[in-house]
Design a protein around this motif. Structure first.
Motif, PDB file in Angstrom:
ATOM      1  N   LYS A  89     -13.964  39.371 -13.269  1.00 12.65           N
ATOM      2  CA  LYS A  89     -12.871  38.742 -14.127  1.00 12.65           C
ATOM      3  C   LYS A  89     -13.706  38.215 -15.214  1.00 12.65           C
ATOM      4  O   LYS A  89     -13.316  38.275 -16.299  1.00 12.65           O
ATOM      5  CB  LYS A  89     -12.079  37.701 -13.338  1.00 12.65           C
ATOM      6  CG  LYS A  89     -11.175  38.526 -12.559  1.00 12.65           C
ATOM      7  CD  LYS A  89     -10.091  37.594 -12.101  1.00 12.65           C
ATOM      8  CE  LYS A  89      -9.172  38.230 -11.142  1.00 12.65           C
ATOM      9  NZ  LYS A  89      -8.004  37.487 -10.573  1.00 12.65           N
ATOM     10  N   HIS A  90     -14.885  37.472 -15.227  1.00 12.84           N
ATOM     11  CA  HIS A  90     -15.664  37.205 -16.496  1.00 12.84           C
ATOM     12  C   HIS A  90     -16.082  38.076 -17.148  1.00 12.84           C
ATOM     13  O   HIS A  90     -16.076  37.898 -18.531  1.00 12.84           O
ATOM     14  CB  HIS A  90     -16.721  36.281 -15.573  1.00 12.84           C
ATOM     15  CG  HIS A  90     -17.624  35.397 -16.672  1.00 12.84           C
ATOM     16  ND1 HIS A  90     -17.114  34.391 -17.404  1.00 12.84           N
ATOM     17  CD2 HIS A  90     -18.820  35.446 -17.207  1.00 12.84           C
ATOM     18  CE1 HIS A  90     -17.828  34.071 -18.389  1.00 12.84           C
ATOM     19  NE2 HIS A  90     -18.937  34.787 -18.325  1.00 12.84           N
ATOM     20  N   GLN A  91     -16.758  39.044 -16.531  1.00 10.92           N
ATOM     21  CA  GLN A  91     -17.066  40.314 -17.300  1.00 10.92           C
ATOM     22  C   GLN A  91     -15.855  40.917 -18.161  1.00 10.92           C
ATOM     23  O   GLN A  91     -16.037  41.198 -19.336  1.00 10.92           O
ATOM     24  CB  GLN A  91     -17.842  41.347 -16.515  1.00 10.92           C
ATOM     25  CG  GLN A  91     -19.033  40.942 -15.721  1.00 10.92           C
ATOM     26  CD  GLN A  91     -20.101  40.649 -16.835  1.00 10.92           C
ATOM     27  OE1 GLN A  91     -20.028  41.226 -17.839  1.00 10.92           O
ATOM     28  NE2 GLN A  91     -20.701  39.643 -16.424  1.00 10.92           N
ATOM     29  N   GLU A  92     -14.755  40.823 -17.532  1.00 13.77           N
ATOM     30  CA  GLU A  92     -13.476  41.613 -18.194  1.00 13.77           C
ATOM     31  C   GLU A  92     -13.160  40.529 -19.378  1.00 13.77           C
ATOM     32  O   GLU A  92     -12.810  41.180 -20.393  1.00 13.77           O
ATOM     33  CB  GLU A  92     -12.285  41.514 -17.200  1.00 13.77           C
ATOM     34  CG  GLU A  92     -11.116  42.056 -17.876  1.00 13.77           C
ATOM     35  CD  GLU A  92      -9.888  41.969 -16.838  1.00 13.77           C
ATOM     36  OE1 GLU A  92      -8.823  42.261 -17.529  1.00 13.77           O
ATOM     37  OE2 GLU A  92     -10.052  41.819 -15.789  1.00 13.77           O
ATOM     38  N   ALA A  93     -13.228  39.227 -19.056  1.00  9.64           N
ATOM     39  CA  ALA A  93     -13.019  38.217 -20.324  1.00  9.64           C
ATOM     40  C   ALA A  93     -13.981  38.491 -21.295  1.00  9.64           C
ATOM     41  O   ALA A  93     -13.565  38.423 -22.695  1.00  9.64           O
ATOM     42  CB  ALA A  93     -12.974  36.759 -19.694  1.00  9.64           C
ATOM     43  N   ILE A  94     -15.191  38.947 -21.075  1.00  8.51           N
ATOM     44  CA  ILE A  94     -16.132  39.131 -22.187  1.00  8.51           C
ATOM     45  C   ILE A  94     -15.890  40.274 -22.985  1.00  8.51           C
ATOM     46  O   ILE A  94     -15.873  40.419 -24.006  1.00  8.51           O
ATOM     47  CB  ILE A  94     -17.632  39.142 -21.511  1.00  8.51           C
ATOM     48  CG1 ILE A  94     -18.154  37.557 -21.255  1.00  8.51           C
ATOM     49  CG2 ILE A  94     -18.541  39.582 -22.549  1.00  8.51           C
ATOM     50  CD1 ILE A  94     -19.329  37.823 -20.383  1.00  8.51           C
ATOM     51  N   GLY A  95     -15.554  41.433 -22.246  1.00  7.61           N
ATOM     52  CA  GLY A  95     -15.045  42.717 -22.769  1.00  7.61           C
ATOM     53  C   GLY A  95     -13.866  42.477 -23.674  1.00  7.61           C
ATOM     54  O   GLY A  95     -13.732  43.313 -24.719  1.00  7.61           O
ATOM     55  N   LEU A 154     -10.924  35.851 -34.225  1.00  5.29           N
ATOM     56  CA  LEU A 154     -10.571  34.457 -33.401  1.00  5.29           C
ATOM     57  C   LEU A 154      -9.347  34.544 -32.504  1.00  5.29           C
ATOM     58  O   LEU A 154      -8.356  35.006 -33.043  1.00  5.29           O
ATOM     59  CB  LEU A 154     -10.214  33.391 -34.344  1.00  5.29           C
ATOM     60  CG  LEU A 154     -10.170  32.237 -33.792  1.00  5.29           C
ATOM     61  CD1 LEU A 154     -11.099  31.355 -33.108  1.00  5.29           C
ATOM     62  CD2 LEU A 154      -9.574  31.171 -35.165  1.00  5.29           C
ATOM     63  N   ASN A 155      -9.762  34.552 -31.251  1.00  6.07           N
ATOM     64  CA  ASN A 155      -8.562  34.804 -30.335  1.00  6.07           C
ATOM     65  C   ASN A 155      -8.877  33.556 -29.243  1.00  6.07           C
ATOM     66  O   ASN A 155      -9.640  33.533 -28.350  1.00  6.07           O
ATOM     67  CB  ASN A 155      -8.673  36.131 -29.498  1.00  6.07           C
ATOM     68  CG  ASN A 155      -7.643  36.381 -28.842  1.00  6.07           C
ATOM     69  OD1 ASN A 155      -6.765  35.462 -28.393  1.00  6.07           O
ATOM     70  ND2 ASN A 155      -7.519  37.672 -28.209  1.00  6.07           N
ATOM     71  N   PRO A 156      -8.143  32.337 -29.456  1.00 11.78           N
ATOM     72  CA  PRO A 156      -7.966  31.446 -28.336  1.00 11.78           C
ATOM     73  C   PRO A 156      -7.854  31.594 -27.168  1.00 11.78           C
ATOM     74  O   PRO A 156      -8.439  31.140 -26.322  1.00 11.78           O
ATOM     75  CB  PRO A 156      -7.090  30.450 -29.323  1.00 11.78           C
ATOM     76  CG  PRO A 156      -6.956  30.796 -30.781  1.00 11.78           C
ATOM     77  CD  PRO A 156      -7.138  32.421 -30.601  1.00 11.78           C
ATOM     78  N   ALA A 157      -6.882  32.461 -26.903  1.00 11.94           N
ATOM     79  CA  ALA A 157      -6.487  32.812 -25.654  1.00 11.94           C
ATOM     80  C   ALA A 157      -7.762  33.540 -24.835  1.00 11.94           C
ATOM     81  O   ALA A 157      -8.066  33.023 -23.845  1.00 11.94           O
ATOM     82  CB  ALA A 157      -5.318  33.882 -25.567  1.00 11.94           C
ATOM     83  N   SER A 158      -8.356  34.450 -25.599  1.00 10.95           N
ATOM     84  CA  SER A 158      -9.482  35.023 -24.921  1.00 10.95           C
ATOM     85  C   SER A 158     -10.400  34.212 -24.653  1.00 10.95           C
ATOM     86  O   SER A 158     -11.352  34.137 -23.708  1.00 10.95           O
ATOM     87  CB  SER A 158     -10.009  36.194 -25.679  1.00 10.95           C
ATOM     88  OG  SER A 158      -9.071  37.168 -25.669  1.00 10.95           O
ATOM     89  N   LEU A 159     -10.793  33.078 -25.704  1.00 13.94           N
ATOM     90  CA  LEU A 159     -11.942  32.243 -25.507  1.00 13.94           C
ATOM     91  C   LEU A 159     -11.423  31.392 -24.173  1.00 13.94           C
ATOM     92  O   LEU A 159     -12.397  30.841 -23.521  1.00 13.94           O
ATOM     93  CB  LEU A 159     -12.147  31.534 -26.749  1.00 13.94           C
ATOM     94  CG  LEU A 159     -12.665  32.137 -27.937  1.00 13.94           C
ATOM     95  CD1 LEU A 159     -12.852  31.333 -29.245  1.00 13.94           C
ATOM     96  CD2 LEU A 159     -14.217  32.700 -27.728  1.00 13.94           C
ATOM     97  N   GLY A 160     -10.165  30.902 -24.168  1.00 17.39           N
ATOM     98  CA  GLY A 160      -9.779  30.065 -23.169  1.00 17.39           C
ATOM     99  C   GLY A 160      -9.969  30.778 -21.771  1.00 17.39           C
ATOM    100  O   GLY A 160     -10.598  30.094 -20.716  1.00 17.39           O
ATOM    101  N   THR A 161      -9.559  31.739 -21.659  1.00 19.39           N
ATOM    102  CA  THR A 161      -9.956  32.941 -20.457  1.00 19.39           C
ATOM    103  C   THR A 161     -11.480  32.659 -20.046  1.00 19.39           C
ATOM    104  O   THR A 161     -11.698  32.754 -18.831  1.00 19.39           O
ATOM    105  CB  THR A 161      -9.386  34.106 -20.726  1.00 19.39           C
ATOM    106  OG1 THR A 161      -7.875  34.104 -20.891  1.00 19.39           O
ATOM    107  CG2 THR A 161      -9.398  34.925 -19.402  1.00 19.39           C
TER     108      THR A 161
END
Length: 192
Positions: free
Chosen positions: A56-62, A119-126
């Motif tokens: 899931k962390h790798q997916e968030a990085i992607g 800039l995607n705050p949701a992705s950074l938070g995830t």
């Protein structure tokens, strides 16, 4: 405590205290720990949770990486569509229409799209949440392993203490039997 640990300890104690030859095998502490770590479901589940958190962390990085999308479309018209045009455009009588075909019988469209999240705050938070979840899952796996090692070690050393106590009681029983024999012989000869 898990049912597996209780079952493992019971089997270990029965194997250690059995007097029937060939009924069990003597295991070292490291063999008991290795067996418990390999077969414990709590550890297997926590390791799977860690792998899932890592994915899931790798997916968030992607989600923060640029993406390239390509698409294409090919159309072949067996019969071009007709459109009605006023005949007066071509010098014909007014209020009459002429059928006309426009276009080509084959049409090819291709597209290429590059998206870059600035800039995607949701992705950074995830990303931050999944990083913490991965670290928590690793700590949970480590804690589970340490608990299993502690429980097996305590059970193993308690079994060793019980074995030593049984050996001490057996030697005391043998000494008591010899003392009883000596006392009965002394009594038989009127010395006791």
């Amino acid at each position: 405590k898990s049912a597996f640990i209780r079952h493992f300890i019971a089997v270990l104690l029965v194997g250690l205290f059995s007097r029937v030859p060939g009924m069990g095998q003597n295991l070292t502490l490291s063999q008991c720990i290795d067996s418990a770590l390999a077969q414990n479901r709590t550890i297997l589940i926590s390791e799977l949770d860690y792998r899932l958190a890592t994915e899931k962390h790798q997916e968030a990085i992607g989600n923060l990486l640029p993406k390239l999308a390509a698409g294409g479309e090919f159309r072949h018209y067996t019969d071009l569509p007709y459109q009605l045009m006023p005949a007066s455009v071509f010098g014909g009588p007014p209020d009459t229409y002429k059928e006309m075909q426009f276009g080509v019988p084959e049409n090819l469209n291709a597209s290429l799209q590059l998206t870059m999240p600035l800039l995607n705050p949701a992705s950074l938070g995830t990303l931050a949440v999944t990083k913490n979840a991965r670290e928590l899952a690793l700590l949970q796996t480590t804690l589970s392993r340490e608990q299993i090692v502690t429980e097996v070690s305590v059970a193993y050393y308690n079994a060793q203490i019980l074995i030593s106590q049984i050996a001490f009681i057996d030697s005391g029983l043998i000494d008591s039997q010899r003392l009883a024999e000596i006392t009965s012989m002394l009594h038989a000869h009127d010395l006791a």
